[in-house]
Every structure is written in structure tokens, then in C-alpha cells.
Design a protein around this motif. Structure first.
Motif, short mmCIF file in Angstrom:
data_model
loop_
_atom_site.label_atom_id
_atom_site.label_comp_id
_atom_site.label_asym_id
_atom_site.label_seq_id
_atom_site.Cartn_x
_atom_site.Cartn_y
_atom_site.Cartn_z
N ARG A 180 50.18 32.65 28.59
CA ARG A 180 49.95 33.04 27.19
C ARG A 180 51.04 33.99 26.67
O ARG A 180 51.59 33.75 25.57
CB ARG A 180 48.56 33.69 27.05
N PRO A 181 51.39 35.07 27.39
CA PRO A 181 52.46 35.94 26.88
C PRO A 181 53.80 35.21 26.75
O PRO A 181 54.57 35.48 25.81
CB PRO A 181 52.55 37.04 27.95
N ALA A 182 54.08 34.27 27.69
CA ALA A 182 55.35 33.53 27.62
C ALA A 182 55.38 32.61 26.42
O ALA A 182 56.44 32.39 25.82
CB ALA A 182 55.55 32.74 28.91
N GLU A 183 54.22 32.05 26.04
CA GLU A 183 54.17 31.19 24.87
C GLU A 183 54.39 31.99 23.59
O GLU A 183 55.00 31.49 22.63
CB GLU A 183 52.82 30.48 24.81
N LYS A 184 53.91 33.24 23.58
CA LYS A 184 54.09 34.08 22.40
C LYS A 184 55.49 34.66 22.31
O LYS A 184 55.98 34.96 21.23
CB LYS A 184 53.06 35.22 22.42
N SER A 185 56.13 34.84 23.49
CA SER A 185 57.49 35.39 23.52
C SER A 185 58.40 34.44 24.29
O SER A 185 58.62 34.61 25.50
CB SER A 185 57.50 36.77 24.19
N PRO A 189 60.88 35.58 31.29
CA PRO A 189 60.99 35.04 32.65
C PRO A 189 59.63 35.00 33.35
O PRO A 189 58.95 36.02 33.46
CB PRO A 189 61.95 36.02 33.34
N ILE A 190 59.24 33.83 33.79
CA ILE A 190 57.93 33.70 34.44
C ILE A 190 58.00 33.00 35.79
O ILE A 190 57.02 32.99 36.53
CB ILE A 190 56.95 32.90 33.54
N HIS A 191 59.16 32.43 36.12
CA HIS A 191 59.26 31.62 37.34
C HIS A 191 58.90 32.42 38.59
O HIS A 191 58.10 31.97 39.42
CB HIS A 191 60.67 31.04 37.47
N GLN A 192 59.48 33.59 38.73
CA GLN A 192 59.23 34.40 39.93
C GLN A 192 57.78 34.88 39.99
O GLN A 192 57.16 34.90 41.06
CB GLN A 192 60.18 35.61 39.95
N LYS A 193 57.23 35.26 38.83
CA LYS A 193 55.84 35.69 38.79
C LYS A 193 54.91 34.55 39.21
O LYS A 193 53.98 34.75 40.00
CB LYS A 193 55.46 36.16 37.38
N LEU A 194 55.18 33.37 38.65
CA LEU A 194 54.34 32.21 38.97
C LEU A 194 54.49 31.82 40.44
O LEU A 194 53.51 31.45 41.09
CB LEU A 194 54.75 31.03 38.07
N LYS A 195 55.69 31.94 40.96
CA LYS A 195 55.95 31.61 42.36
C LYS A 195 55.14 32.50 43.28
O LYS A 195 54.48 32.04 44.22
CB LYS A 195 57.44 31.74 42.65
N ARG A 196 55.17 33.81 43.02
CA ARG A 196 54.41 34.76 43.86
C ARG A 196 52.91 34.53 43.74
O ARG A 196 52.19 34.54 44.75
CB ARG A 196 54.76 36.20 43.45
N SER A 197 52.44 34.32 42.52
CA SER A 197 51.01 34.14 42.29
C SER A 197 50.49 32.88 42.97
O SER A 197 49.46 32.89 43.64
CB SER A 197 50.73 34.08 40.79
#
Length: 230
Positions: A180-185, A189-197
Motif C-alpha cells: 500500500r505505501p509503495a502504491e501511494k509513493s 524500494p520494496i524488494h529487500q523488504k519483501l524478500k526478508r518478509s
């Protein structure tokens, strides 16, 4: 009992079939991995072998031991959907997301963002079915809540629910705190966050499979009570 004695039982027969299916499935996968011709047929073959393999899990489970047709059907559906859920998490966490790292930064971030809603839709459907089939199967196998709560089997069920809930929470985190925050902005960068999660969620899924293995190889509360009295 010796291994040879066990192999002569119905359980042993199912185990032999299970190992045979596993070997054939791995062989098919290795032989066809680098061949693009007949991709649809390859997928159907692998799917058919996989569905049969899941069937062997049901055949040696508590649902089959209860000899209730409804329990067997629900157990198979539960195993199938759970494999889609946990297998999907492992695939996304350890295969797809690392593969996206080979793209340049903008494409990598965009692809990661596009993956989340598609992945979430599959998981939501899977969870909905698991939430229905799991308690229904448990009720068919053991409807004595008091006995269940006082048994090792019941404690493992609670552990299973706790780990599954943590995985659901991480799924919600991926959707509401990353997507949601990435869609608004755009450009966030979300790749590393998504990878860890996703990797954390996958590790929890592997632990959950370990708990399921203990459940499959343990006695139901009624049997445990009888063993204690003896």
C-alpha cells in the motif's frame, strides 16, 4: 517392528508408492527442466504426479484411519490447499523474489510490487479453505474439546494455529505495510523488504510442516488417553 515387517503392512505399501512417486516426480522434473517443447504436457504430468503424492499423505493420515469418507475427502483438500499456501510462500521467498534481483532497479521494484497482489489473492483463497477444512476435519476426528485441550495432540494443534497465524500476520504486513505505501509513493524500494518478509514467512512454513509431521505421526487424544491408562 522391523522395517521389513512394516513394509508388508498397508502403511508400508503406501510408503513404497509414495517413495516411487517421489522418485518419478524428481526424474520428470530434471529431465524436462530445460525443455520448452510440450510445456503444457509437462505441467500436467508434474501436476498429476503431485496430486497423487498428496493423496499418499492422506492415505496414511488420521482421516483415512477413521474410515470416514468425509474425513478422507476433507483431509485431502486440506493437504492440497496447505501445500499451495506453504509451497507458494517458499517459491516466492526463495526462488521468484531472488530471481527478480537480476533486473535493473526500476524493473525489480515494479515487478516486486506487481507480485504482491497476485500472490495475496492465491493465499487469501487458500487460507479461506484451510480455515474451513482444518477445524471440520478435527471435529470429525475428535469432538471432545476437553480431552483435546489436555493432550499432546491438542497442544500441537495450538502450536500449529499459532505458527499459521504468524504467517497470516506477515502476509498482512506485506500487503498493508509494503504494498500500500509503495502504491501511494511510486519508486519506493520494496524488494529487500519483501524478500526478508517472505523468507521469514517461508521459514515459519517449514516449521509448520514439521509440526504437521509430528501430528501425523502421533496418536489422537482418545488413543493417548488409553495409552496413559495402560
Amino acid at each position: 517392528a522391523s522395517a521389513s515387517d512394516v513394509l508388508e503392512t498397508s502403511f508400508g505399501t503406501i510408503w513404497i508408492i509414495r517413495m516411487g512417486l517421489t522418485v518419478v516426480l524428481l526424474a520428470v522434473w530434471f529431465l524436462l527442466e530445460n525443455k520448452t517443447a510440450g510445456a503444457a504436457k509437462k505441467q500436467l504430468l508434474v501436476l498429476g504426479l503431485s496430486l497423487a503424492l498428496i493423496g499418499t499423505t492422506t492415505a496414511i493420515g488420521h482421516g483415512a484411519a477413521s474410515e470416514q469418507i468425509s474425513a478422507i475427502i476433507i483431509d485431502y483438500a486440506h493437504n492440497l490447499i496447505a501445500s499451495v499456501w506453504i509451497g507458494g510462500v517458499i517459491f516466492f521467498g526463495f526462488i521468484l523474489i531472488p530471481a527478480l534481483a537480476k533486473l535493473d532497479d526500476s524493473k525489480k521494484e515494479l515487478a516486486s510490487l506487481l507480485v504482491i497482489p497476485r500472490f495475496s489473492s492465491v493465499i487469501i483463497i487458500s487460507l479461506g479453505i484451510v480455515i474451513i477444512t482444518g477445524p471440520t476435519l478435527l471435529w470429525l476426528l475428535e469432538d471432545n474439546v476437553t480431552l483435546l485441550s489436555q493432550s499432546y495432540y491438542g497442544w500441537m494443534i495450538i502450536g500449529k494455529i499459532a505458527i499459521g497465524s504468524a504467517m497470516v500476520a506477515l502476509g498482512g504486513y506485506n500487503q498493508f505495510r509494503i504494498q500500500r505505501p509503495a502504491e501511494k509513493s511510486p519508486g519506493t524500494p520494496i524488494h529487500q523488504k519483501l524478500k526478508r518478509s517472505l523468507r521469514t514467512e517461508a521459514i515459519l512454513g517449514i516449521i509448520l510442516l514439521g509440526v504437521v509431521a509430528l501430528l501425523t505421526n502421533s496418536s489422537l487424544p482418545t488413543s493417548q488417553g488409553e495409552e496413559t491408562r495402560q
